[in-house]
Design an enzyme around this catalytic site. Structure first.
Site, PDB file in Angstrom:
ATOM      1  N   ALA A   6       0.869  -1.174   0.000  1.00 37.43           N
ATOM      2  CA  ALA A   6       0.000   0.000   0.000  1.00 37.43           C
ATOM      3  C   ALA A   6       0.907   1.226   0.000  1.00 37.43           C
ATOM      4  O   ALA A   6       1.834   1.320   0.815  1.00 37.43           O
ATOM      5  CB  ALA A   6      -0.905   0.010   1.234  1.00 37.43           C
ATOM      6  N   CYS A   7       0.667   2.139  -0.909  1.00 37.30           N
ATOM      7  CA  CYS A   7       1.482   3.353  -1.017  1.00 37.30           C
ATOM      8  C   CYS A   7       1.437   4.131   0.299  1.00 37.30           C
ATOM      9  O   CYS A   7       0.364   4.426   0.823  1.00 37.30           O
ATOM     10  CB  CYS A   7       0.959   4.217  -2.155  1.00 37.30           C
ATOM     11  SG  CYS A   7       1.765   5.829  -2.252  1.00 37.30           S
ATOM     12  N   VAL A   8       2.614   4.459   0.813  1.00 37.60           N
ATOM     13  CA  VAL A   8       2.708   5.099   2.126  1.00 37.60           C
ATOM     14  C   VAL A   8       1.976   6.436   2.158  1.00 37.60           C
ATOM     15  O   VAL A   8       1.245   6.724   3.109  1.00 37.60           O
ATOM     16  CB  VAL A   8       4.172   5.244   2.589  1.00 37.60           C
ATOM     17  CG1 VAL A   8       4.979   6.140   1.669  1.00 37.60           C
ATOM     18  CG2 VAL A   8       4.254   5.722   4.029  1.00 37.60           C
ATOM     19  N   ALA A  33      -1.741   5.777   1.994  1.00 37.13           N
ATOM     20  CA  ALA A  33      -2.216   5.047   3.177  1.00 37.13           C
ATOM     21  C   ALA A  33      -2.337   5.946   4.401  1.00 37.13           C
ATOM     22  O   ALA A  33      -3.387   5.974   5.047  1.00 37.13           O
ATOM     23  CB  ALA A  33      -1.294   3.861   3.459  1.00 37.13           C
TER      24      ALA A  33
END
Length: 129
Positions: free
Chosen positions: A77-79, A82
Site C-alpha cells: 500500500a502506497c505510504v 495510506a
C-alpha cells in the site's frame, strides 16, 4: 507471464477493485504469476482491516487478505496514500504516535520505488480504477 497490478479503486466504489481480484485469481489459475500488487490512492482501502461492508456485499478487503495469504503474494500500500487515509501498519502507527494498526498484515506499507521495481520485473502492468 508475470503481472504487476496497480489498484487505484476503493472496495466501495464501482467494480474495479473486485475486477482486479478476479483477474488475479484467473491469472494464478492459468499458471501466470503476480510480481506485486500495489494499492494506490483510494485503492489502499483494500488493505484496511477496518473496512466494514454491508452484509449483502462481499467484504473485499478480507477477500484480498485471504488471496494474498493463500498465494503468498507481495502486496504494498502506497505510504502517502495510506497514511492520508488512516491505513497504518505498526511502523507508521508508531512513527505518527498513534495507537492503531489498520492495515492487514498481509500487506506492507511502502513507496513508489516498489511499484517501479515491480514494473521492471514484470511482463505487464495492469491498472484497475
Amino acid at each position: 507471464m508475470r503481472y504487476t497490478l496497480l489498484v487505484n479503486a476503493a472496495p466501495q466504489t464501482g467494480g474495479a477493485a473486485h475486477s482486479a481480484l478476479r483477474f488475479v485469481e484467473a491469472a494464478l489459475a492459468g499458471g501466470h504469476s503476480i510480481e506485486r500488487l500495489f494499492f494506490y490512492g483510494d485503492g489502499v482501502y483494500n488493505t484496511s482491516r477496518l473496512t466494514v461492508m454491508p452484509q449483502d456485499e462481499a467484504n473485499l478487503p478480507a477477500l484480498w487478505d485471504a488471496l494474498i495469504r493463500k498465494h503468498k503474494l507481495e502486496s504494498v500500500a502506497c505510504v502517502s496514500s495510506a497514511i492520508r487515509r488512516g491505513v497504518l501498519d505498526a511502523t507508521e502507527s508508531s512513527r505518527h504516535e498513534l495507537n492503531v494498526v489498520s492495515c492487514y498484515d498481509s500487506s506492507e506499507i511502502g513507496g513508489l520505488g516498489q511499484l517501479i521495481d515491480a514494473i521492471s520485473n514484470a511482463d505487464r502492468l495492469i491498472s484497475f480504477g
